[in-house]
Each structure stands twice: as structure tokens, then as C-alpha cells.
Design a protein around this motif. Structure first.
Motif, PDB file in Angstrom:
ATOM      1  N   GLN A  70      75.952  67.824 100.034  1.00  0.00           N
ATOM      2  CA  GLN A  70      77.050  66.879  99.847  1.00  0.00           C
ATOM      3  C   GLN A  70      78.069  67.278  98.788  1.00  0.00           C
ATOM      4  O   GLN A  70      79.147  66.701  98.736  1.00  0.00           O
ATOM      5  CB  GLN A  70      76.480  65.501  99.468  1.00  0.00           C
ATOM      6  N   ALA A  71      77.722  68.233  97.922  1.00  0.00           N
ATOM      7  CA  ALA A  71      78.598  68.532  96.783  1.00  0.00           C
ATOM      8  C   ALA A  71      78.847  70.024  96.628  1.00  0.00           C
ATOM      9  O   ALA A  71      78.029  70.858  97.018  1.00  0.00           O
ATOM     10  CB  ALA A  71      77.982  67.974  95.504  1.00  0.00           C
ATOM     11  N   LEU A  72      79.994  70.325  96.001  1.00  0.00           N
ATOM     12  CA  LEU A  72      80.439  71.694  95.779  1.00  0.00           C
ATOM     13  C   LEU A  72      80.911  71.862  94.346  1.00  0.00           C
ATOM     14  O   LEU A  72      81.456  70.934  93.749  1.00  0.00           O
ATOM     15  CB  LEU A  72      81.619  72.022  96.703  1.00  0.00           C
ATOM     16  N   LEU A  73      80.715  73.054  93.823  1.00  0.00           N
ATOM     17  CA  LEU A  73      81.248  73.432  92.521  1.00  0.00           C
ATOM     18  C   LEU A  73      82.300  74.500  92.759  1.00  0.00           C
ATOM     19  O   LEU A  73      82.008  75.532  93.371  1.00  0.00           O
ATOM     20  CB  LEU A  73      80.136  73.988  91.624  1.00  0.00           C
ATOM     21  N   ALA A  74      83.513  74.251  92.293  1.00  0.00           N
ATOM     22  CA  ALA A  74      84.591  75.226  92.408  1.00  0.00           C
ATOM     23  C   ALA A  74      84.966  75.694  91.009  1.00  0.00           C
ATOM     24  O   ALA A  74      85.214  74.880  90.121  1.00  0.00           O
ATOM     25  CB  ALA A  74      85.808  74.613  93.099  1.00  0.00           C
ATOM     26  N   VAL A  75      84.988  77.008  90.816  1.00  0.00           N
ATOM     27  CA  VAL A  75      85.308  77.602  89.523  1.00  0.00           C
ATOM     28  C   VAL A  75      86.616  78.370  89.662  1.00  0.00           C
ATOM     29  O   VAL A  75      86.750  79.198  90.558  1.00  0.00           O
ATOM     30  CB  VAL A  75      84.180  78.554  89.063  1.00  0.00           C
ATOM     31  N   VAL A  76      87.549  78.082  88.766  1.00  0.00           N
ATOM     32  CA  VAL A  76      88.850  78.750  88.763  1.00  0.00           C
ATOM     33  C   VAL A  76      88.875  79.719  87.584  1.00  0.00           C
ATOM     34  O   VAL A  76      88.615  79.318  86.443  1.00  0.00           O
ATOM     35  CB  VAL A  76      90.000  77.727  88.626  1.00  0.00           C
ATOM     36  N   GLY A  77      89.163  80.985  87.873  1.00  0.00           N
ATOM     37  CA  GLY A  77      89.169  81.981  86.806  1.00  0.00           C
ATOM     38  C   GLY A  77      90.378  82.874  86.858  1.00  0.00           C
ATOM     39  O   GLY A  77      91.036  83.003  87.889  1.00  0.00           O
ATOM     40  N   THR A  78      90.641  83.517  85.740  1.00  0.00           N
ATOM     41  CA  THR A  78      91.726  84.480  85.645  1.00  0.00           C
ATOM     42  C   THR A  78      91.316  85.767  86.353  1.00  0.00           C
ATOM     43  O   THR A  78      90.155  85.948  86.724  1.00  0.00           O
ATOM     44  CB  THR A  78      92.039  84.800  84.173  1.00  0.00           C
ATOM     45  N   ASP A  79      92.250  86.682  86.481  1.00  0.00           N
ATOM     46  CA  ASP A  79      91.954  87.949  87.133  1.00  0.00           C
ATOM     47  C   ASP A  79      90.982  88.800  86.317  1.00  0.00           C
ATOM     48  O   ASP A  79      90.333  89.684  86.851  1.00  0.00           O
ATOM     49  CB  ASP A  79      93.254  88.727  87.382  1.00  0.00           C
ATOM     50  N   SER A  80      90.855  88.501  85.041  1.00  0.00           N
ATOM     51  CA  SER A  80      89.969  89.297  84.184  1.00  0.00           C
ATOM     52  C   SER A  80      88.535  88.766  84.141  1.00  0.00           C
ATOM     53  O   SER A  80      87.689  89.343  83.460  1.00  0.00           O
ATOM     54  CB  SER A  80      90.526  89.348  82.759  1.00  0.00           C
ATOM     55  N   ALA A  95      72.124  74.566  90.802  1.00  0.00           N
ATOM     56  CA  ALA A  95      70.797  73.962  90.942  1.00  0.00           C
ATOM     57  C   ALA A  95      70.604  72.825  89.944  1.00  0.00           C
ATOM     58  O   ALA A  95      70.039  71.772  90.286  1.00  0.00           O
ATOM     59  CB  ALA A  95      69.715  75.026  90.759  1.00  0.00           C
ATOM     60  N   LYS A  96      71.088  73.003  88.717  1.00  0.00           N
ATOM     61  CA  LYS A  96      70.998  71.932  87.715  1.00  0.00           C
ATOM     62  C   LYS A  96      71.835  70.726  88.120  1.00  0.00           C
ATOM     63  O   LYS A  96      71.413  69.581  87.966  1.00  0.00           O
ATOM     64  CB  LYS A  96      71.433  72.441  86.343  1.00  0.00           C
ATOM     65  N   LEU A  97      73.023  70.996  88.653  1.00  0.00           N
ATOM     66  CA  LEU A  97      73.867  69.898  89.141  1.00  0.00           C
ATOM     67  C   LEU A  97      73.213  69.175  90.305  1.00  0.00           C
ATOM     68  O   LEU A  97      73.289  67.946  90.407  1.00  0.00           O
ATOM     69  CB  LEU A  97      75.245  70.432  89.546  1.00  0.00           C
ATOM     70  N   ALA A  98      72.548  69.928  91.177  1.00  0.00           N
ATOM     71  CA  ALA A  98      71.844  69.311  92.312  1.00  0.00           C
ATOM     72  C   ALA A  98      70.767  68.348  91.812  1.00  0.00           C
ATOM     73  O   ALA A  98      70.623  67.246  92.339  1.00  0.00           O
ATOM     74  CB  ALA A  98      71.238  70.376  93.219  1.00  0.00           C
ATOM     75  N   GLU A  99      70.031  68.768  90.790  1.00  0.00           N
ATOM     76  CA  GLU A  99      69.002  67.886  90.205  1.00  0.00           C
ATOM     77  C   GLU A  99      69.621  66.614  89.656  1.00  0.00           C
ATOM     78  O   GLU A  99      69.102  65.510  89.872  1.00  0.00           O
ATOM     79  CB  GLU A  99      68.254  68.600  89.078  1.00  0.00           C
ATOM     80  N   LEU A 100      70.739  66.746  88.945  1.00  0.00           N
ATOM     81  CA  LEU A 100      71.412  65.579  88.389  1.00  0.00           C
ATOM     82  C   LEU A 100      71.932  64.650  89.481  1.00  0.00           C
ATOM     83  O   LEU A 100      71.812  63.434  89.391  1.00  0.00           O
ATOM     84  CB  LEU A 100      72.567  66.012  87.490  1.00  0.00           C
ATOM     85  N   LEU A 101      72.527  65.248  90.515  1.00  0.00           N
ATOM     86  CA  LEU A 101      73.108  64.446  91.589  1.00  0.00           C
ATOM     87  C   LEU A 101      72.042  63.789  92.459  1.00  0.00           C
ATOM     88  O   LEU A 101      72.275  62.730  93.028  1.00  0.00           O
ATOM     89  CB  LEU A 101      74.042  65.293  92.447  1.00  0.00           C
TER      90      LEU A 101
END
Length: 109
Positions: A70-80, A95-101
Motif C-alpha cells: 500500500q505504501a511507497l518511499l520516494a527519495v529525491v537526490g542530487t546527481d552526486s 522494512a522499518k516503515l512497513a513495521e510502523l505502518l
């Protein structure tokens, strides 16, 4: 790193900590779109459930990780950003977020 977005597979924003001025609602929707495409690729090729997908642009990255069904984690990063290191640590975070959710029950109206 510019921050993260936690959203549903339906594209709705749960929470974020973006620091680059990007619209978190837009990124939650883009994460869900990325998930949908990755899910279809997995189904059509018989490769199983969606795990993660990374889009690289001239100025940075967007990596989307499955937390649960049901949930997704999106990470935005620089080119470096060190993408290999991100891919190494993100599944543990997911996995930790899944446990919390899993401990949160949806509210009914």
C-alpha cells in the motif's frame, strides 16, 4: 539528498521532508506512476513484485521503493548521490516503515 516522500500506491501523499521546493503531492503521484509501470514490467516478464525503480536525470535521481502493498518511499537526490549506497540502505528503511505502518489502522469516515 533533497528529501523523501512517503505516499500510497494510489498516489496520495502521507508525509514528506522535501527541502528543494518540489511539490510533495506531485512527487507522491510520480512515485505511484513509477510503481505502476514497474509493477506491470514485473508482471509481464514474470519477475515478481515491484521492489524499486530509479530514474536518473541530468540533475539528479528519483528512487522509488516498495514499503508494502500500500505504501511507497520516494527519495529525491542530487546527481552526486551515491546510488549504490542508497540502494543498500533504502530496503532496511522501507522494512522499518512497513513495521510502523502495519501498526496503523486506516480511519473510516
Amino acid at each position: 539528498m533533497h528529501g523523501c516522500v512517503l505516499g500510497g500506491v494510489d498516489g496520495l501523499l502521507v508525509t514528506h521532508n522535501l527541502q528543494n521546493g518540489a511539490d510533495p503531492d506531485d512527487l507522491a503521484a510520480l512515485a505511484a506512476t513509477t510503481y505502476g509501470l514497474g509493477r506491470q514490467v514485473g508482471l509481464r516478464l514474470g519477475q515478481g513484485d515491484f521492489q524499486q525503480s530509479t530514474v536518473r536525470n541530468a540533475g539528479g535521481y528519483l528512487s522509488v521503493y516498495a514499503i508494502n502493498g500500500q505504501a511507497l518511499l520516494a527519495v529525491v537526490g542530487t546527481d552526486s548521490i551515491n546510488v549504490a549506497r542508497l540502494h543498500l540502505h533504502a530496503p532496511t528503511t522501507a522494512a522499518k516503515l512497513a513495521e510502523l505502518l502495519d501498526g496503523v489502522s486506516p480511519t473510516t469516515s
